[in-house]
Scaffold this active site. Structure first.
Site, PDB file in Angstrom:
ATOM      1  N   LYS A   7       0.634  13.858 -15.525  1.00  0.00           N
ATOM      2  CA  LYS A   7       0.199  14.901 -15.707  1.00  0.00           C
ATOM      3  C   LYS A   7       1.332  15.783 -14.853  1.00  0.00           C
ATOM      4  O   LYS A   7       1.038  15.710 -13.761  1.00  0.00           O
ATOM      5  CB  LYS A   7      -1.013  14.809 -15.087  1.00  0.00           C
ATOM      6  CG  LYS A   7      -2.178  15.811 -15.952  1.00  0.00           C
ATOM      7  CD  LYS A   7      -2.684  15.451 -17.372  1.00  0.00           C
ATOM      8  CE  LYS A   7      -3.500  16.472 -17.944  1.00  0.00           C
ATOM      9  NZ  LYS A   7      -2.739  17.140 -18.826  1.00  0.00           N
TER      10      LYS A   7
ATOM     11  N   LYS B 104       1.334  -1.495  -0.109  1.00  0.00           N
ATOM     12  CA  LYS B 104      -0.204   0.163   0.130  1.00  0.00           C
ATOM     13  C   LYS B 104       1.227   1.564  -0.383  1.00  0.00           C
ATOM     14  O   LYS B 104       0.722   2.222  -0.979  1.00  0.00           O
ATOM     15  CB  LYS B 104      -1.103   0.182   1.128  1.00  0.00           C
ATOM     16  CG  LYS B 104      -1.910   1.259   1.418  1.00  0.00           C
ATOM     17  CD  LYS B 104      -2.751   1.426   0.631  1.00  0.00           C
ATOM     18  CE  LYS B 104      -3.107   3.068   0.953  1.00  0.00           C
ATOM     19  NZ  LYS B 104      -4.204   3.616   0.136  1.00  0.00           N
TER      20      LYS B 104
ATOM     21  N   CYS C  17      -4.031  11.410   0.410  1.00  0.00           N
ATOM     22  CA  CYS C  17      -3.604  10.576   0.721  1.00  0.00           C
ATOM     23  C   CYS C  17      -1.937  10.617   0.590  1.00  0.00           C
ATOM     24  O   CYS C  17      -1.322  10.160   1.435  1.00  0.00           O
ATOM     25  CB  CYS C  17      -3.088   8.915  -0.047  1.00  0.00           C
ATOM     26  SG  CYS C  17      -5.270   8.626   0.501  1.00  0.00           S
TER      27      CYS C  17
HETATM   28  C1  UDX Z   1      -5.108   8.170  -4.228  1.00  0.00           C
HETATM   29  C2  UDX Z   1      -4.850   7.008  -4.803  1.00  0.00           C
HETATM   30  O1  UDX Z   1      -4.228   6.928  -6.288  1.00  0.00           O
HETATM   31  C3  UDX Z   1      -5.512   5.734  -4.350  1.00  0.00           C
HETATM   32  O2  UDX Z   1      -5.392   4.606  -4.748  1.00  0.00           O
HETATM   33  C4  UDX Z   1      -5.098   5.453  -2.833  1.00  0.00           C
HETATM   34  O3  UDX Z   1      -5.865   5.066  -1.962  1.00  0.00           O
HETATM   35  C5  UDX Z   1      -5.682   7.163  -2.650  1.00  0.00           C
HETATM   36  O4  UDX Z   1      -5.320   8.060  -2.847  1.00  0.00           O
HETATM   37  P1  UDX Z   1      -6.799  10.429  -3.964  1.00  0.00           P
HETATM   38  O5  UDX Z   1      -6.100  10.610  -3.264  1.00  0.00           O
HETATM   39  O6  UDX Z   1      -8.382  10.327  -4.237  1.00  0.00           O
HETATM   40  O7  UDX Z   1      -6.259   8.889  -4.588  1.00  0.00           O
HETATM   41  O8  UDX Z   1      -6.273  10.556  -6.060  1.00  0.00           O
HETATM   42  P2  UDX Z   1      -5.825  10.592  -7.009  1.00  0.00           P
HETATM   43  O9  UDX Z   1      -6.279  10.526  -8.401  1.00  0.00           O
HETATM   44  O10 UDX Z   1      -4.362   9.401  -7.016  1.00  0.00           O
HETATM   45  O11 UDX Z   1      -4.569  12.011  -7.269  1.00  0.00           O
HETATM   46  C6  UDX Z   1      -4.182  12.289  -6.201  1.00  0.00           C
HETATM   47  C7  UDX Z   1      -3.274  13.223  -6.700  1.00  0.00           C
HETATM   48  O12 UDX Z   1      -2.491  13.329  -7.326  1.00  0.00           O
HETATM   49  C8  UDX Z   1      -4.139  15.097  -7.111  1.00  0.00           C
HETATM   50  O13 UDX Z   1      -3.775  16.270  -5.940  1.00  0.00           O
HETATM   51  C9  UDX Z   1      -4.520  14.859  -8.547  1.00  0.00           C
HETATM   52  O14 UDX Z   1      -4.411  16.234  -8.919  1.00  0.00           O
HETATM   53  C10 UDX Z   1      -2.436  14.546  -8.617  1.00  0.00           C
HETATM   54  N1  UDX Z   1      -2.151  14.120  -9.473  1.00  0.00           N
HETATM   55  C11 UDX Z   1      -2.989  12.863 -10.015  1.00  0.00           C
HETATM   56  C12 UDX Z   1      -1.654  14.962 -10.029  1.00  0.00           C
HETATM   57  O15 UDX Z   1      -1.382  15.830 -10.644  1.00  0.00           O
HETATM   58  N2  UDX Z   1      -1.070  14.080 -11.517  1.00  0.00           N
HETATM   59  C13 UDX Z   1      -1.776  12.676 -11.852  1.00  0.00           C
HETATM   60  O16 UDX Z   1      -0.814  12.719 -13.370  1.00  0.00           O
HETATM   61  C14 UDX Z   1      -2.156  12.584 -11.960  1.00  0.00           C
END
Ligand code: UDX
Length: 441
Positions: A252, A205, A261
């Site tokens: 991205k 995890k 998280c």
């Molecule tokens: C994350 C994990 O993906 C998930 O598996 C875990 O259990 C909980 O934490 P989450 O926090 O809901 O999920 O969001 P996620 O979609 O993973 O994005 C996290 C952050 O990364 C966001 O702030 C998003 O804007 C950013 N991000 C994501 C980027 O800046 N670039 C990307 O390419 C992808």
């Protein structure tokens, strides 16, 4: 059909509870927060998540899910107990496990017959061993339980989809009995199920989240180089990501990662390394690059506006990412605070997260929350895109230009086509696409 208790009905707990109920199990959700419990007891979720309200209502009405404030009731009326309480960061970055410790003691006191106790919250490796020891120590009767780890991989905004269609399910167990119960619980899922020892499951995890955060910081680092050299980060990410060993997702570039998280897990994993005498410098750098994203944005703001003081700026998006109302560790909070310190006048919009951000940053004469993105554009001297909601991608840019005082867009998420925006007469500042700026000087 299993009898399941979910202790802690935050994002992870409530989605898991609703998911298991939808699969036909009998679920009892235990929530200590009175305000949240009052809503849940009426069948309403305390936060926004696509499909959650609909599925909660359905399973609430058919009696497969109910809620209580009593761990005792949850334990006594179920055979599998999922611990889903929060593990927020302490000052030094390590995870605060006090809620898990309290719940473990409570579970110990109410054990009535054999139970499988499953850790779902994100925790440092070896936490389950502490849960086991705590329950053994505080249990009044003879020990009659086993522990397991079943980490969640739910993304906010698509948590129910992720629950029903995960890439994989990870199960950490100490016996065949525990393994069979969990395999049976997940029998209808069409994905690989990884069965391991408990410590391995816990590390999977933290390692997953840290790796994804590292990917984001990596692409943001390269984004800065693109900016200095006139290259295009979107194309670099595409070219790099098509290599199947790397993968296109999570490349991205933008304002960096936020949410409940990644920021917490990266720091906690670094601490876990330290505790075991290891230096996870890679993660320290991941965190540092992420922190610097706001400085990068502010450089653009200053290069566009010279002095932000007294200037009207529209902010589009405060949620930490689209399709959620969550603002925890959202980049927007730092953007807003920094611009406020600089004396800017802010008009802020978000489709879902305004009630949550209002609890953290109050309105005053220089900061107003508005009801539509166009309202944020009215009289604005610059528009900053902070969260990439679809609603913003579809904005009528001609109308935006008419409403603004000076047509400047600073796009922290690269949502617009640079040629299109600049051809409409905007100055366009974006992330890692250096050539597209059309300044008037
Ligand atoms: C994350 C994990 O993906 C998930 O598996 C875990 O259990 C909980 O934490 P989450 O926090 O809901 O999920 O969001 P996620 O979609 O993973 O994005 C996290 C952050 O990364 C966001 O702030 C998003 O804007 C950013 N991000 C994501 C980027 O800046 N670039 C990307 O390419 C992808």
């Amino acid at each position: 059909m299993q009898r399941i208790a979910i202790i802690g009905t935050g994002y992870v707990g409530l989605v898991t509870a609703v998911g298991f109920a939808e699969l036909g199990n009998n679920v009892i959700g235990v929530e200590k927060d009175k305000e949240k419990l009052d809503l849940l007891k009426k069948g309403f979720p305390p936060f926004y998540e696509p499909r959650l309200e609909e599925l909660l209502k359905k399973n609430f009405e058919n009696g497969r899910i109910k809620f209580s404030d009593s761990v005792k009731e949850g334990v006594e009326k179920s055979d599998i107990i999922f611990i889903c309480v929060g593990t927020p960061p302490l000052e030094d970055g390590s995870a605060d496990l006090s809620q898990i410790s309290v719940v473990s003691k409570e579970i110990a006191e109410h054990l009535n017959g054999w139970k499988l106790i499953v850790e779902k919250s994100t925790v440092p490796v070896m936490t389950s061993q502490w849960i086991k020891r705590t329950i053994k120590l505080y249990s009044k009767k003879e020990e009659n339980f086993e522990i397991a780890s079943n980490p969640e991989f739910l993304r906010e905004g698509s948590a129910l989809k992720d629950f029903f269609h995960p890439d994989r399910i990870v199960i950490g167990v100490e016996s065949d009995r525990a393994k069979d119960i969990l395999l049976n619980l997940y029998k209808d899922f069409d994905c690989p199920i990884v069965v391991t020892d408990i410590n391995t499951a816990e590390i999977i995890k933290h390692a997953s989240n840290s790796f994804l955060a590292m990917k984001i910081s990596f692409i943001n680092m390269i984004s800065d180089l693109c900016e200095k050299t006139g290259a295009d980060i979107e194309k670099v990410a595409y070219g790099v990501g098509l290599d199947k060993r790397i993968g296109i997702q999570f490349l991205k570039a933008g304002l960096g990662y936020g949410g409940s998280c990644f920021p917490k897990d990266v720091r906690a994993f670094f601490k876990i390394g330290e505790i075991h005498g290891l230096h996870f410098g890679l993660l320290k750098e991941t965190h540092k690059i992420n922190e610097q994203r706001i400085e990068r944005l502010m450089e653009k703001v200053k290069s566009a506006l010279w002095l932000p003081k007294g200037k009207v700026i529209g902010i589009l998006g405060v949620a930490f990412k689209p399709n959620t109302d969550d603002v925890r560790e959202a980049p927007s909070l730092k953007v807003i605070e920094t611009l406020r310190r600089e004396g800017a006048i802010l008009k802020i919009h978000d489709p879902k997260a305004i009630p949550n951000v209002k609890k953290i940053i109050e309105e005053d004469k220089n900061l107003k929350y508005v009801n539509s993105p166009y309202e944020a554009c009215e009289g604005a001297e610059a528009l900053i895109i902070v969260t990439e909601w679809d609603e913003y991608r579809g904005l009528d840019l001609k109308k935006v230009k008419e409403l603004m005082k000076t047509p400047i867009i600073i796009d922290g998420r690269n949502i617009f086509n640079p040629e299109e925006v600049t051809s409409l007469g905007f100055e366009y500042y974006c992330m890692g696409r250096g050539n597209y700026l059309k300044r008037k000087d």
